[in-house]
Scaffold this motif. Structure first.
Motif, PDB file in Angstrom:
ATOM      1  N   PRO A  73       0.834  -1.215   0.000  1.00  0.00           N
ATOM      2  CA  PRO A  73       0.000   0.000   0.000  1.00  0.00           C
ATOM      3  C   PRO A  73       0.867   1.263   0.000  1.00  0.00           C
ATOM      4  O   PRO A  73       1.946   1.285   0.607  1.00  0.00           O
ATOM      5  N   GLU A  74       0.385   2.295  -0.665  1.00  0.00           N
ATOM      6  CA  GLU A  74       1.180   3.514  -0.810  1.00  0.00           C
ATOM      7  C   GLU A  74       1.602   4.086   0.534  1.00  0.00           C
ATOM      8  O   GLU A  74       2.786   4.410   0.727  1.00  0.00           O
ATOM      9  N   GLN A  75       0.676   4.215   1.458  1.00  0.00           N
ATOM     10  CA  GLN A  75       1.016   4.839   2.734  1.00  0.00           C
ATOM     11  C   GLN A  75       2.031   4.010   3.506  1.00  0.00           C
ATOM     12  O   GLN A  75       2.928   4.560   4.168  1.00  0.00           O
ATOM     13  N   GLU A  76       1.896   2.693   3.424  1.00  0.00           N
ATOM     14  CA  GLU A  76       2.863   1.823   4.102  1.00  0.00           C
ATOM     15  C   GLU A  76       4.255   2.041   3.522  1.00  0.00           C
ATOM     16  O   GLU A  76       5.247   2.131   4.262  1.00  0.00           O
ATOM     17  N   PHE A  77       4.340   2.116   2.187  1.00  0.00           N
ATOM     18  CA  PHE A  77       5.642   2.365   1.565  1.00  0.00           C
ATOM     19  C   PHE A  77       6.204   3.722   1.984  1.00  0.00           C
ATOM     20  O   PHE A  77       7.386   3.845   2.327  1.00  0.00           O
ATOM     21  N   LEU A  78       5.363   4.755   1.964  1.00  0.00           N
ATOM     22  CA  LEU A  78       5.832   6.096   2.316  1.00  0.00           C
ATOM     23  C   LEU A  78       6.323   6.147   3.756  1.00  0.00           C
ATOM     24  O   LEU A  78       7.310   6.828   4.062  1.00  0.00           O
ATOM     25  N   ASP A  79       5.666   5.417   4.634  1.00  0.00           N
ATOM     26  CA  ASP A  79       6.110   5.360   6.034  1.00  0.00           C
ATOM     27  C   ASP A  79       7.484   4.694   6.140  1.00  0.00           C
ATOM     28  O   ASP A  79       8.363   5.162   6.876  1.00  0.00           O
ATOM     29  N   LYS A  80       7.668   3.614   5.406  1.00  0.00           N
ATOM     30  CA  LYS A  80       8.960   2.919   5.398  1.00  0.00           C
ATOM     31  C   LYS A  80      10.048   3.806   4.789  1.00  0.00           C
ATOM     32  O   LYS A  80      11.181   3.859   5.270  1.00  0.00           O
ATOM     33  N   PHE A  81       9.671   4.502   3.705  1.00  0.00           N
ATOM     34  CA  PHE A  81      10.623   5.379   3.027  1.00  0.00           C
ATOM     35  C   PHE A  81      11.047   6.529   3.942  1.00  0.00           C
ATOM     36  O   PHE A  81      12.208   6.936   3.953  1.00  0.00           O
ATOM     37  N   LYS A  82      10.110   7.008   4.739  1.00  0.00           N
ATOM     38  CA  LYS A  82      10.410   8.075   5.693  1.00  0.00           C
ATOM     39  C   LYS A  82      11.439   7.590   6.722  1.00  0.00           C
ATOM     40  O   LYS A  82      12.347   8.335   7.109  1.00  0.00           O
ATOM     41  N   GLU A  83      11.316   6.348   7.158  1.00  0.00           N
ATOM     42  CA  GLU A  83      12.273   5.783   8.111  1.00  0.00           C
ATOM     43  C   GLU A  83      13.672   5.726   7.511  1.00  0.00           C
ATOM     44  O   GLU A  83      14.671   6.038   8.179  1.00  0.00           O
ATOM     45  N   ILE A  84      13.747   5.301   6.241  1.00  0.00           N
ATOM     46  CA  ILE A  84      15.045   5.243   5.554  1.00  0.00           C
ATOM     47  C   ILE A  84      15.644   6.645   5.456  1.00  0.00           C
ATOM     48  O   ILE A  84      16.832   6.861   5.689  1.00  0.00           O
ATOM     49  N   ASN A  85      14.799   7.585   5.117  1.00  0.00           N
ATOM     50  CA  ASN A  85      15.232   8.968   4.937  1.00  0.00           C
ATOM     51  C   ASN A  85      15.833   9.554   6.216  1.00  0.00           C
ATOM     52  O   ASN A  85      16.784  10.348   6.170  1.00  0.00           O
ATOM     53  N   TRP A  86      15.275   9.173   7.370  1.00  0.00           N
ATOM     54  CA  TRP A  86      15.736   9.730   8.639  1.00  0.00           C
ATOM     55  C   TRP A  86      16.775   8.860   9.339  1.00  0.00           C
ATOM     56  O   TRP A  86      17.147   9.144  10.489  1.00  0.00           O
ATOM     57  N   ASP A  87      17.252   7.830   8.675  1.00  0.00           N
ATOM     58  CA  ASP A  87      18.326   6.997   9.223  1.00  0.00           C
ATOM     59  C   ASP A  87      19.651   7.731   9.005  1.00  0.00           C
ATOM     60  O   ASP A  87      20.118   7.887   7.880  1.00  0.00           O
ATOM     61  N   PHE A  88      20.273   8.178  10.094  1.00  0.00           N
ATOM     62  CA  PHE A  88      21.471   9.008   9.980  1.00  0.00           C
ATOM     63  C   PHE A  88      22.707   8.215   9.566  1.00  0.00           C
ATOM     64  O   PHE A  88      23.748   8.811   9.270  1.00  0.00           O
ATOM     65  N   SER A  89      22.615   6.895   9.535  1.00  0.00           N
ATOM     66  CA  SER A  89      23.735   6.094   9.035  1.00  0.00           C
ATOM     67  C   SER A  89      23.741   6.033   7.510  1.00  0.00           C
ATOM     68  O   SER A  89      24.697   5.564   6.902  1.00  0.00           O
ATOM     69  N   ILE A  90      22.656   6.505   6.888  1.00  0.00           N
ATOM     70  CA  ILE A  90      22.526   6.522   5.429  1.00  0.00           C
ATOM     71  C   ILE A  90      22.764   7.945   4.938  1.00  0.00           C
ATOM     72  O   ILE A  90      22.108   8.888   5.372  1.00  0.00           O
ATOM     73  N   HIS A  91      23.714   8.095   4.003  1.00  0.00           N
ATOM     74  CA  HIS A  91      24.098   9.421   3.518  1.00  0.00           C
ATOM     75  C   HIS A  91      23.498   9.766   2.166  1.00  0.00           C
ATOM     76  O   HIS A  91      23.486  10.939   1.764  1.00  0.00           O
ATOM     77  N   GLY A  92      23.042   8.751   1.441  1.00  0.00           N
ATOM     78  CA  GLY A  92      22.450   8.996   0.132  1.00  0.00           C
ATOM     79  C   GLY A  92      21.387   7.959  -0.170  1.00  0.00           C
ATOM     80  O   GLY A  92      21.464   6.814   0.309  1.00  0.00           O
ATOM     81  N   ILE A  93      20.373   8.372  -0.946  1.00  0.00           N
ATOM     82  CA  ILE A  93      19.265   7.476  -1.290  1.00  0.00           C
ATOM     83  C   ILE A  93      19.064   7.477  -2.794  1.00  0.00           C
ATOM     84  O   ILE A  93      19.034   8.540  -3.427  1.00  0.00           O
ATOM     85  N   LEU A  94      18.914   6.286  -3.351  1.00  0.00           N
ATOM     86  CA  LEU A  94      18.544   6.142  -4.758  1.00  0.00           C
ATOM     87  C   LEU A  94      17.210   5.404  -4.811  1.00  0.00           C
ATOM     88  O   LEU A  94      17.128   4.216  -4.476  1.00  0.00           O
ATOM     89  N   LEU A  95      16.173   6.120  -5.197  1.00  0.00           N
ATOM     90  CA  LEU A  95      14.838   5.538  -5.345  1.00  0.00           C
ATOM     91  C   LEU A  95      14.692   5.072  -6.783  1.00  0.00           C
ATOM     92  O   LEU A  95      14.639   5.883  -7.717  1.00  0.00           O
TER      93      LEU A  95
END
Length: 292
Positions: A73-95
């Motif tokens: 579901p879209e909202q479930e994905f967006l929630d997961k994506f938000k978690e990835i975005n705010w993970d400070f161990s990750i410096h770059g994201i490729l969607l």
């Protein structure tokens, strides 16, 4: 006979600079890390991801892969994506694109922090391309095209450029990047009337329209630079670009092959953007510490 603009040579040069930057970053306690986010199992996306992961790992960059089922579901994905975005161990994201039709790419892009957006997807980074901001992270394919002009010392100032293709990820930002270097840019597409007329006086032609043999000998002024961004398959199933290579190379001054041209640089530019993203994030932290 045109001089071949060798994407593999350009990528190798960039790779050495990136390796040094990665090593320096690690020495300062930061391990450059990129997240690959994929929804579904499209063969092209999997192939691109695997190639990019392999390239990043060769450069000493850590990779994290996040895969979601196509029917999430879209909202479930967006929630997961938000978690990835705010993970400070990750410096770059490729969607990875395309996303399934029920997931709005614009909503996802709005969630991404601009200084983690290594493929220039966010409105913030596209706006910085427009304003020529130093801290921009532009889409990697236009960035790869511009790398040829830097590596081969080809000056764009005052040159007439025709860009064929007007997508938001290639043609439009590329036109702006060239305008930022004082080129006079004409933009065209597959529906342009008399494309030959729009191209034949250009000093530089870049084709990113996705049409086999779109650019032929009659389109090209003798000595022009011809950059082929097209990715197509001909009737024999062979990978080709937009440019009729064998005939155009007899007229052009410089030309990129397919494969071995622009596509050979794109993942390397993503890695370079990751290093740039880390610098932006370090500056942001210093700014916050200074204020508080």
């Amino acid at each position: 006979m045109a001089e071949i603009l060798d994407g593999k040579k350009v990528a190798a040069h960039l790779s050495e600079e990136i390796k040094n930057a990665v090593e320096e970053s690690i020495n300062h306690g930061i391990t450059p890390t990129v997240a690959f986010v994929r929804v579904g199992d499209l063969e092209d996306s999997i192939s691109y991801e695997n190639a990019a992961v392999k390239k990043f790992q060769k450069l000493g960059i850590e990779t994290k892969q996040f895969h979601f089922p196509e029917d999430i579901p879209e909202q479930e994905f967006l929630d997961k994506f938000k978690e990835i975005n705010w993970d400070f161990s990750i410096h770059g994201i490729l969607l990875l694109q395309p996303l399934p039709k029920h997931i709005n790419i614009t909503r996802a892009a709005q969630l991404m922090r601009s200084f983690k957006d290594i493929d220039g997807l966010t409105v913030m980074n596209l706006g910085k391309v427009l304003t020529n901001a130093d801290d921009r992270l532009e889409p990697c394919t236009p960035a790869a095209v511009m790398e040829f002009f830097d590596y081969y010392n080809l000056d764009l100032k005052g040159k007439n450029v025709t860009v064929v293709g007007a997508s938001a990820v290639v043609g439009k930002p590329l036109s702006l990047l060239m305008m930022n270097r004082d080129a006079t840019v004409t933009t065209c597409n597959l529906y342009t009337d008399d494309l030959v007329d729009k191209c034949k006086n250009a000093d530089v032609i870049v084709s990113a329209a996705g049409a086999v043999d779109l650019i032929r000998k009659e389109h090209v002024k003798p000595g022009a630079v011809v950059i082929d961004v097209g990715i197509n398959f001909n009737e024999e199933g062979k990978l080709v670009g937009d440019v009729s290579y064998d005939e155009v190379k007899e007229v052009a001054g410089y030309i990129t092959p397919v494969p071995g041209g622009v596509g050979a640089i794109t993942t390397t530019k993503l890695a370079e953007h990751l290093i740039k993203a880390i610098e932006h994030q370090k500056q942001a932290v210093l700014f916050i510490e200074d204020k508080f």
